[in-house]
Motif scaffolding. Structure first.
Motif, PDB file in Angstrom:
ATOM      1  N   VAL A  29      55.341 106.805  41.387  1.00 16.82           N
ATOM      2  CA  VAL A  29      54.295 107.252  40.469  1.00 16.82           C
ATOM      3  C   VAL A  29      52.974 106.577  40.803  1.00 16.82           C
ATOM      4  N   MET A  30      51.942 107.394  40.973  1.00 18.55           N
ATOM      5  CA  MET A  30      50.588 106.880  41.152  1.00 18.55           C
ATOM      6  C   MET A  30      49.947 106.790  39.777  1.00 18.55           C
ATOM      7  N   VAL A  31      49.456 105.601  39.433  1.00 22.46           N
ATOM      8  CA  VAL A  31      48.970 105.331  38.084  1.00 22.46           C
ATOM      9  C   VAL A  31      47.460 105.158  38.084  1.00 22.46           C
ATOM     10  N   HIS A  32      46.803 105.919  37.214  1.00 19.59           N
ATOM     11  CA  HIS A  32      45.392 105.700  36.877  1.00 19.59           C
ATOM     12  C   HIS A  32      45.387 105.320  35.400  1.00 19.59           C
ATOM     13  N   ALA A  33      44.773 104.200  35.073  1.00 22.54           N
ATOM     14  CA  ALA A  33      44.861 103.729  33.688  1.00 22.54           C
ATOM     15  C   ALA A  33      43.528 103.185  33.190  1.00 22.54           C
ATOM     16  N   ALA A  34      43.181 103.569  31.969  1.00 26.28           N
ATOM     17  CA  ALA A  34      42.084 102.943  31.235  1.00 26.28           C
ATOM     18  C   ALA A  34      42.751 101.998  30.242  1.00 26.28           C
TER      19      ALA A  34
ATOM     20  N   ARG B 143      52.177 111.265  51.313  1.00 28.22           N
ATOM     21  CA  ARG B 143      53.546 110.785  51.162  1.00 28.22           C
ATOM     22  C   ARG B 143      54.017 110.879  49.712  1.00 28.22           C
ATOM     23  N   LEU B 144      53.090 110.730  48.770  1.00 30.42           N
ATOM     24  CA  LEU B 144      53.469 110.922  47.376  1.00 30.42           C
ATOM     25  C   LEU B 144      53.918 112.354  47.136  1.00 30.42           C
ATOM     26  N   VAL B 145      53.222 113.302  47.743  1.00 30.15           N
ATOM     27  CA  VAL B 145      53.631 114.704  47.651  1.00 30.15           C
ATOM     28  C   VAL B 145      54.979 114.904  48.336  1.00 30.15           C
ATOM     29  N   GLN B 146      55.126 114.356  49.537  1.00 29.71           N
ATOM     30  CA  GLN B 146      56.369 114.490  50.294  1.00 29.71           C
ATOM     31  C   GLN B 146      57.553 113.924  49.530  1.00 29.71           C
ATOM     32  N   ALA B 147      57.323 112.817  48.820  1.00 30.06           N
ATOM     33  CA  ALA B 147      58.399 112.143  48.091  1.00 30.06           C
ATOM     34  C   ALA B 147      58.667 112.773  46.736  1.00 30.06           C
ATOM     35  N   ARG B 148      57.973 113.852  46.416  1.00 30.46           N
ATOM     36  CA  ARG B 148      58.109 114.514  45.106  1.00 30.46           C
ATOM     37  C   ARG B 148      57.824 113.516  43.985  1.00 30.46           C
ATOM     38  N   GLY B 149      56.761 112.725  44.208  1.00 31.45           N
ATOM     39  CA  GLY B 149      56.365 111.735  43.223  1.00 31.45           C
ATOM     40  C   GLY B 149      55.575 112.336  42.076  1.00 31.45           C
ATOM     41  N   LYS B 150      55.013 111.468  41.249  1.00 29.32           N
ATOM     42  CA  LYS B 150      54.298 111.893  40.050  1.00 29.32           C
ATOM     43  C   LYS B 150      52.967 111.152  39.957  1.00 29.32           C
TER      44      LYS B 150
ATOM     45  N   GLY C 208      62.967 101.535  37.964  1.00 31.43           N
ATOM     46  CA  GLY C 208      64.018 100.768  38.603  1.00 31.43           C
ATOM     47  C   GLY C 208      63.621 100.182  39.948  1.00 31.43           C
ATOM     48  N   ARG C 209      64.578  99.496  40.561  1.00 24.72           N
ATOM     49  CA  ARG C 209      64.329  98.769  41.808  1.00 24.72           C
ATOM     50  C   ARG C 209      63.902  99.695  42.941  1.00 24.72           C
ATOM     51  N   ASP C 210      64.413 100.903  42.968  1.00 24.83           N
ATOM     52  CA  ASP C 210      64.103 101.813  44.070  1.00 24.83           C
ATOM     53  C   ASP C 210      62.869 102.665  43.812  1.00 24.83           C
ATOM     54  N   GLY C 211      62.319 102.606  42.616  1.00 21.90           N
ATOM     55  CA  GLY C 211      61.087 103.327  42.320  1.00 21.90           C
ATOM     56  C   GLY C 211      59.879 102.595  42.868  1.00 21.90           C
ATOM     57  N   THR C 212      58.743 103.284  42.908  1.00 20.18           N
ATOM     58  CA  THR C 212      57.526 102.705  43.470  1.00 20.18           C
ATOM     59  C   THR C 212      56.327 103.031  42.588  1.00 20.18           C
ATOM     60  N   ILE C 213      55.507 102.021  42.334  1.00 12.79           N
ATOM     61  CA  ILE C 213      54.241 102.196  41.626  1.00 12.79           C
ATOM     62  C   ILE C 213      53.120 102.159  42.652  1.00 12.79           C
ATOM     63  N   LEU C 214      52.243 103.154  42.610  1.00 18.21           N
ATOM     64  CA  LEU C 214      51.089 103.194  43.498  1.00 18.21           C
ATOM     65  C   LEU C 214      49.806 103.221  42.684  1.00 18.21           C
ATOM     66  N   VAL C 215      48.754 102.645  43.254  1.00 13.09           N
ATOM     67  CA  VAL C 215      47.418 102.735  42.666  1.00 13.09           C
ATOM     68  C   VAL C 215      46.416 103.012  43.779  1.00 13.09           C
TER      69      VAL C 215
END
Length: 274
Positions: free
Chosen positions: A26-31, A152-159, A54-61
């Motif tokens: 998940v790519m996060v944009h936050a106020a 890669r976020l698109v390729q990984a079917r991320g959010k 979880g451990r296998d998930g990924t946070i992106l900014v």
């Protein structure tokens, strides 16, 4: 009357309710201010995201970087000669994230185990199971394109999670601007100092313009319109995280919708095509 206090536990419950789940990228944009009072501060929010994916998930900014010399470039993207020796180079390991991208970008970038991609202006940071994969081999030219964390976020079917952040700040749509087959896309050039083996190396970068809509005729904040129209198709979710009005969308669906939106409005008409 005491304002509601949010905790790591309650934030995780809200994120699950919004649709985030185990193993997600998940790519996060936050106020962050819009999230209200969080016990433990912003780090508790990042911890809550980890608890959910979880451990296998990924946070992106999206970090970008604090290139405060950028407004000094001339029309050809060149740095004034007198200042070249005074401008710190971009170093993925230490250069600060651009402040305009919110505190969340710098907080994730400086987390233990975080990885950051090597394209200065399009750089992203990531933590979690696939952080290395998402940030590796980021193209230096056209850094929002096919060889980028966005692709890669698109390729990984991320959010993509917009946690109180304005919808016109969804950086994934720069990837859509890159992919869209439309004429007249503005290209910019800029000299950038980067750190290579401990030495400053000046490199000339080429990129589609991301400071304004990529072609003439689009409103300045048109990203918000694209996201709202996508949400109207019921392929994204609105909800609340902390006190913040939030949106969660699938990256692949969002990018594909944005590409088609741009091509429908800005592409060559059939009569103009050979």
């Amino acid at each position: 009357m005491t304002a509601e206090i949010h905790t790591r536990r309650t934030l995780a419950a809200q994120l699950r309710q919004l649709g985030l789940g185990a193993d997600d990228a998940v790519m996060v944009h936050a106020a962050l201010r819009s999230a209200g009072r969080i016990l433990g501060g912003p780090d508790a929010l990042i911890d809550a995201l980890h608890d959910v994916i979880g451990r296998d998930g990924t946070i992106l900014v999206y970090t970008d970087w604090s290139d405060d010399y950028h407004d000094l470039l001339d029309d050809d993207g060149n740095v004034p000669a007198a200042l070249r020796g005074d401008i710190p180079p971009f170093d993925p390991a230490s250069s600060r994230a651009r402040r305009a991208n919110g505190a969340i970008a710098e907080l994730v970038r400086t987390r233990p185990g975080a990885r950051r991609s090597a394209n200065p202006g399009a750089s992203c940071a990531a933590i979690g199971g696939r952080a290395e994969w998402f940030t590796a081999d980021h193209a230096l030219d056209y850094g929002y394109g096919e060889q980028s964390p966005f692709a890669r976020l698109v390729q990984a079917r991320g959010k993509v999670l917009m946690l109180g952040a304005p919808l016109d700040t969804m950086s994934l749509l720069h990837h859509a601007e890159h992919l869209a087959r439309i004429p007249g896309k503005r290209v910019v050039h800029a000299e950038v100092p980067i750190l290579v083996d401990g030495q400053t190396v000046w490199r000339r970068f080429e990129e589609f313009d991301t400071s304004d809509p990529v072609v003439d005729g689009l409103p300045e904040a048109y990203f918000a319109t694209v996201v709202e129209e996508f949400l109207a198709t019921s392929r994204g979710v609105r909800g609340t995280v902390g006190d913040a009005a939030s949106v969660l969308v699938p990256a692949a669906g969002m990018a594909d919708f944005a590409v088609r939106w741009l091509e429908d409005r800005c592409g060559e008409s059939p009569s103009k095509q050979p």
